[in-house]
Design a protein around this motif. Structure first.
Motif, mmCIF file in Angstrom:
data_model
loop_
_atom_site.group_PDB
_atom_site.id
_atom_site.type_symbol
_atom_site.label_atom_id
_atom_site.label_comp_id
_atom_site.label_asym_id
_atom_site.label_seq_id
_atom_site.Cartn_x
_atom_site.Cartn_y
_atom_site.Cartn_z
ATOM 1 N N ALA A 191 0.693 -0.985 0.566
ATOM 2 C CA ALA A 191 0.057 -0.343 -0.106
ATOM 3 C C ALA A 191 1.322 1.475 0.287
ATOM 4 C CB ALA A 191 -0.944 -0.112 1.572
ATOM 5 N N MET A 192 0.422 2.537 -0.424
ATOM 6 C CA MET A 192 0.793 3.699 -0.405
ATOM 7 C C MET A 192 1.644 4.190 1.271
ATOM 8 S SD MET A 192 1.858 4.381 -3.647
ATOM 9 C CE MET A 192 1.534 6.128 -3.827
ATOM 10 N N LYS A 193 2.650 4.480 1.148
ATOM 11 C CA LYS A 193 2.946 5.056 2.679
ATOM 12 C C LYS A 193 4.192 6.540 1.638
ATOM 13 C CE LYS A 193 4.999 4.407 6.945
ATOM 14 N NZ LYS A 193 5.421 4.131 8.313
ATOM 15 N N ASP A 194 3.848 7.505 2.832
ATOM 16 C CA ASP A 194 4.458 8.545 1.884
ATOM 17 C C ASP A 194 4.939 8.300 0.351
ATOM 18 O OD1 ASP A 194 4.920 9.096 4.312
ATOM 19 O OD2 ASP A 194 6.854 8.166 4.719
ATOM 20 N N ASN A 195 3.830 8.047 -0.160
ATOM 21 C CA ASN A 195 3.527 8.407 -2.462
ATOM 22 C C ASN A 195 4.502 7.137 -2.457
ATOM 23 O OD1 ASN A 195 1.858 10.303 -1.753
ATOM 24 N ND2 ASN A 195 3.432 12.126 -2.004
ATOM 25 N N VAL A 196 4.955 5.949 -1.890
ATOM 26 C CA VAL A 196 5.562 5.029 -1.840
ATOM 27 C C VAL A 196 5.155 4.026 -1.357
ATOM 28 C CG1 VAL A 196 7.759 3.840 -2.242
ATOM 29 C CG2 VAL A 196 7.461 6.332 -2.526
ATOM 30 N N CYS A 197 5.252 2.682 -2.276
ATOM 31 C CA CYS A 197 4.604 1.419 -2.404
ATOM 32 C C CYS A 197 5.360 0.655 -1.396
ATOM 33 C CB CYS A 197 3.677 0.629 -3.503
ATOM 34 S SG CYS A 197 2.948 0.915 -4.864
ATOM 35 N N ARG A 198 5.062 0.421 -0.417
ATOM 36 C CA ARG A 198 5.336 -0.408 0.771
ATOM 37 C C ARG A 198 5.027 -1.926 1.415
ATOM 38 N NH1 ARG A 198 9.250 3.041 1.567
ATOM 39 N NH2 ARG A 198 8.712 5.555 2.144
ATOM 40 N N PRO A 199 5.169 -3.049 1.661
ATOM 41 C CA PRO A 199 4.393 -3.915 2.517
ATOM 42 C C PRO A 199 3.263 -3.718 3.229
ATOM 43 C CG PRO A 199 6.686 -4.422 2.357
ATOM 44 C CD PRO A 199 6.841 -3.211 2.081
ATOM 45 N N ALA A 200 1.841 -4.273 3.340
ATOM 46 C CA ALA A 200 0.886 -3.406 3.854
ATOM 47 C C ALA A 200 0.003 -4.910 3.518
ATOM 48 C CB ALA A 200 0.748 -1.774 3.619
ATOM 49 N N ARG A 201 -0.819 -5.088 5.159
ATOM 50 C CA ARG A 201 -2.015 -5.390 5.355
ATOM 51 C C ARG A 201 -2.697 -4.885 3.652
ATOM 52 N NH1 ARG A 201 -3.477 -9.006 9.161
ATOM 53 N NH2 ARG A 201 -5.645 -8.323 9.415
ATOM 54 N N THR A 202 -3.224 -5.744 2.954
ATOM 55 C CA THR A 202 -4.305 -5.155 1.773
ATOM 56 C C THR A 202 -5.451 -6.683 1.617
ATOM 57 O OG1 THR A 202 -2.992 -6.052 -0.059
ATOM 58 C CG2 THR A 202 -2.282 -3.723 0.475
ATOM 59 N N PRO A 203 -6.571 -5.830 1.329
ATOM 60 C CA PRO A 203 -7.086 -6.508 1.133
ATOM 61 C C PRO A 203 -7.689 -7.108 -0.357
ATOM 62 C CG PRO A 203 -8.466 -4.110 0.746
ATOM 63 C CD PRO A 203 -7.034 -4.377 1.746
ATOM 64 N N GLU A 204 -8.051 -8.382 -0.316
ATOM 65 C CA GLU A 204 -7.561 -9.311 -1.910
ATOM 66 C C GLU A 204 -8.963 -10.127 -2.075
ATOM 67 O OE1 GLU A 204 -5.300 -8.814 -3.412
ATOM 68 O OE2 GLU A 204 -4.475 -7.037 -2.429
ATOM 69 N N PRO A 205 -9.423 -9.860 -2.617
ATOM 70 C CA PRO A 205 -9.143 -8.786 -3.630
ATOM 71 C C PRO A 205 -9.705 -7.703 -3.625
ATOM 72 C CG PRO A 205 -11.531 -9.790 -4.441
ATOM 73 C CD PRO A 205 -10.655 -10.559 -2.982
#
Length: 312
Positions: A155-169
């Motif tokens: 997910a985005m953090k400080d406009n950069v993609c970083r590892p995060a828990r994301t909903p899938e789909p």
């Protein structure tokens, strides 16, 4: 000279234009001509003529019944690509209206689909159990295609993609208008579309009803949001001018936001027009204003060379 093109808010809902000719007045019938009804698989003449709810958006804001013989009718049954998750839906009289621009708009009686605009449709006129004239529409609706900012698990953090828990789909709420409920799409397609802002800054807009929302449209998915920095109530961004970010919360719920590259008109003016002559253009370069659709449409003859008076 620098040309400052108008924003998509002039009416971002640009309709399909075929070979430079607007589709105004054209109606798609599934089987029969404008003066026929479909009964037991056969088209029968109907002397009273067939009608449909329509609104002449140029002059008349009221939805009225208009005779189909006044329109150019094309006869073509509709086949939806259901194998690729395209939905085939049917709506009855009162649940839809025809716009003069040639597409179908679903009404409040259509429930969660209220306000949805559909270009792939055909109308069938028939007789009800009382031998009274009625009509239905068959439509094809593509599943939303969500441009996601980051790959799965990021997910985005400080406009950069970083590892995060994301909903899938990744399934953000989408609707047909800012006041309607989210549509229960059986399928949602996603694809990775990183957003890079070069001159404009990246703006993060949480998906909040009536303020920032995603809507399904004939041109695809559109993000509509309330931009207080402009004189317009809403700003429109069509794919690929935005991306969607999602996070999985600790309580199991999901939070979604939309990233856009945005510069306020005043900031744009100071950046482009300081010590330069700027001209406000109604349509983007390569477009002209269609006086029937009241929209900007592509044109090879859209040369922009205004005459300038250099004398005081």
């Amino acid at each position: 000279m620098v040309t400052a093109a108008s924003d998509e808010t002039r009416d971002a809902m640009t309709e399909e234009v075929v070979e430079g000719v607007s589709k105004r007045g054209t109606v798609a019938n599934c089987f029969c001509d404008a003066d026929e009804v479909y009964v037991d698989g056969v088209c029968h003449p109907y002397p009273e003529g067939t009608v449909v709810h329509i609104r002449d958006e140029m002059y008349n804001p009221i939805i009225v019944l208009k005779n189909m013989t006044e329109r150019r009718v094309i006869i073509k049954d509709l086949e939806c690509d259901t194998e690729n998750e395209v939905m085939m839906l049917n709506f009855s009289r009162g649940q839809f209206r025809l716009r003069d621009r040639g597409d179908i708009v679903l009404s409040e009686e259509a429930g969660e689909f209220d306000g949805l605009r559909i270009k792939d449709y055909c109308i069938t006129h028939s007789l009800d159990e009382h031998r009274k004239r009625t009509w239905t529409v068959k439509v094809c609706v593509d599943p939303p295609k969500i441009p996601r900012c980051c790959p799965p698990g990021q997910a985005m953090k400080d406009n950069v993609c970083r590892p995060a828990r994301t909903p899938e789909p990744l399934a953000p709420p989408t609707s047909a208008d800012p006041y309607g409920p989210a549509i229960s799409w059986p399928h949602i397609k996603t694809y990775e579309k990183p957003l890079n802002c070069s001159v404009e800054s990246m703006k993060d807009l949480p998906l909040i009803p009536e303020v920032s929302y995603l809507a399904s449209h004939t041109r695809g998915l559109v993000h509509i949001w309330n931009a207080e920095e402009t004189d317009y109530k809403f700003q429109y961004r069509f794919d690929p001018k935005f991306c969607v970010d999602g996070r999985q919360n600790l309580n199991g719920s999901s939070s979604y936001s939309v990233k856009v590259c945005f510069e306020s008109p005043m900031e744009q003016y100071h950046r482009l027009c300081t010590e330069k002559l700027c001209v406000r253009k109604c349509c983007a370069l390569g477009e002209i204003l269609d006086n029937v659709l009241h929209l900007c449409v592509p044109s090879s003859a859209a040369e922009f060379a205004p005459r300038m008076n250099t004398t005081s």
